[in-house]
Design an enzyme around this catalytic site. Structure first.
Site, short mmCIF file in Angstrom:
data_model
loop_
_atom_site.label_atom_id
_atom_site.label_comp_id
_atom_site.label_asym_id
_atom_site.label_seq_id
_atom_site.Cartn_x
_atom_site.Cartn_y
_atom_site.Cartn_z
N GLY A 119 0.65 -1.24 -0.09
CA GLY A 119 0.11 -0.07 0.08
C GLY A 119 0.77 1.16 0.01
O GLY A 119 0.18 2.50 0.64
N ARG A 168 -14.45 -16.44 -9.50
CA ARG A 168 -14.16 -15.14 -9.57
C ARG A 168 -15.45 -14.27 -9.61
O ARG A 168 -15.53 -13.15 -9.33
CB ARG A 168 -13.52 -14.88 -11.06
CG ARG A 168 -12.59 -13.98 -11.23
CD ARG A 168 -11.67 -14.18 -12.35
NE ARG A 168 -10.48 -14.90 -12.41
CZ ARG A 168 -9.44 -14.64 -11.55
NH1 ARG A 168 -9.30 -13.40 -10.80
NH2 ARG A 168 -8.48 -15.34 -11.58
N HIS A 205 -0.08 0.60 -13.32
CA HIS A 205 0.85 -0.49 -13.63
C HIS A 205 2.07 -0.34 -13.80
O HIS A 205 2.39 0.98 -14.50
CB HIS A 205 0.26 -0.94 -15.13
CG HIS A 205 0.71 -2.42 -15.48
ND1 HIS A 205 0.54 -3.54 -14.79
CD2 HIS A 205 1.81 -2.45 -16.44
CE1 HIS A 205 1.15 -4.39 -15.35
NE2 HIS A 205 1.87 -3.94 -16.40
C1 GAR Z 1 2.81 -1.04 -7.66
O1 GAR Z 1 4.11 -0.78 -8.01
C2 GAR Z 1 1.96 -1.07 -8.95
O2 GAR Z 1 2.36 -0.32 -9.99
C3 GAR Z 1 1.66 -2.62 -8.81
O3 GAR Z 1 1.85 -2.99 -7.77
C4 GAR Z 1 2.53 -2.35 -6.86
C5 GAR Z 1 1.76 -2.11 -5.59
O4 GAR Z 1 2.60 -1.37 -4.57
N1 GAR Z 1 0.34 -2.86 -9.85
C6 GAR Z 1 0.33 -3.89 -10.61
O5 GAR Z 1 1.51 -4.67 -10.79
C7 GAR Z 1 -0.76 -4.28 -11.25
N2 GAR Z 1 -0.89 -4.84 -12.46
P1 GAR Z 1 1.86 -0.83 -3.28
O6 GAR Z 1 1.02 -1.81 -2.70
O7 GAR Z 1 3.22 -0.61 -2.41
O8 GAR Z 1 1.38 0.35 -3.80
#
Ligand code: GAR
Length: 214
Positions: free
Chosen positions: A12, A65, A109
């Site tokens: 998060g 799902r 992403h």
């Molecule tokens: C982020 O880097 C985001 O870009 C990626 O997950 C991470 C979450 O980090 N999202 C994806 O890969 C979606 N396909 P966080 O929980 O520290 O924000």
């Protein structure tokens, strides 16, 4: 003030950037709930610390799902959000779910979409010998990691980078561009129309607005 709901699956840090922006009056909206599909993740603690309802809908308790997404929709809609914000929400979404929130759901992403949808984006950019990499904010449509781009941040790939060092450089930019995109949407400046993004009524290029951090 408009409500948004943020969906997470993990640490998060993007949620934290949104919380910080809200505290600094830069978000233009109120995070009315954070929902995680995984119990016990750090992002839930971040929400609780900020006094935001932190809810868990554990996907392992559902047979399909479709059933999970239907329950998630009900939970989200209880909070009547103007926007649903996917912030590291690591689930493939059903078409019904994405259609329900079409034009009012954003995702982040970690690649320069349309390059590298899916997982392991940093390693794939390194393996391909790319000189630049980055992150994209886009509206969510039924296809995975598709949908019109809102903002794209470009970072350099530096000699000696591994996936972790590259991910770290990308995340610094993620934490800047996500609050920006949310603020645009909730202030009415950003819209999705006919699978295109409009900012202040003008079409954005296919890349979205580019933040060049090279
Ligand atoms: C982020 O880097 C985001 O870009 C990626 O997950 C991470 C979450 O980090 N999202 C994806 O890969 C979606 N396909 P966080 O929980 O520290 O924000």
């Amino acid at each position: 003030m408009k409500n948004i709901v943020v969906l997470i699956s993990g640490s998060g840090t993007n949620l934290q950037a949104l919380i910080d922006a809200q505290l600094q009056d830069r978000l233009g909206c109120r995070i009315s709930a954070v929902i995680s599909n995984r119990p016990g993740v750090k992002g839930l603690q971040r929400a609780e610390q900020a006094g935001i309802p932190a809810l868990v809908l554990d996907h392992t308790g559902f047979d399909s799902r479709e059933a999970f997404d239907a329950a998630l929709m009900t939970l989200i809609d209880d909070h009547d959000p103007a926007l649903v914000v996917l912030a590291g929400f690591m689930r493939i979404l059903t078409a019904d779910f994405t259609r329900h929130y079409l034009g009012r759901m954003l995702n982040i992403h970690p690649s320069l979409l349309p390059k590298y949808p899916g997982l392991h984006t940093h390693q794939r950019a390194l393996d391909a010998g790319d000189r630049e990499h980055g992150a994209t904010i886009h509206f969510v449509t039924p296809e995975l990691d598709d949908g019109p781009n809102v903002i794209q941040a470009i970072v350099p790939v530096i000699a000696g980078d591994d996936a972790a060092s590259l991910a770290q450089r990308v995340q610094v930019q993620e934490h800047i561009i996500y609050p920006q995109a949310v603020a645009w949407f909730t202030s009415g400046r950003l819209q999705m129309q006919d699978n295109h993004c409009l900012l202040d009524g003008e079409p954005l290029p296919p890349s979205g607005q580019v933040v060049d951090a090279r």
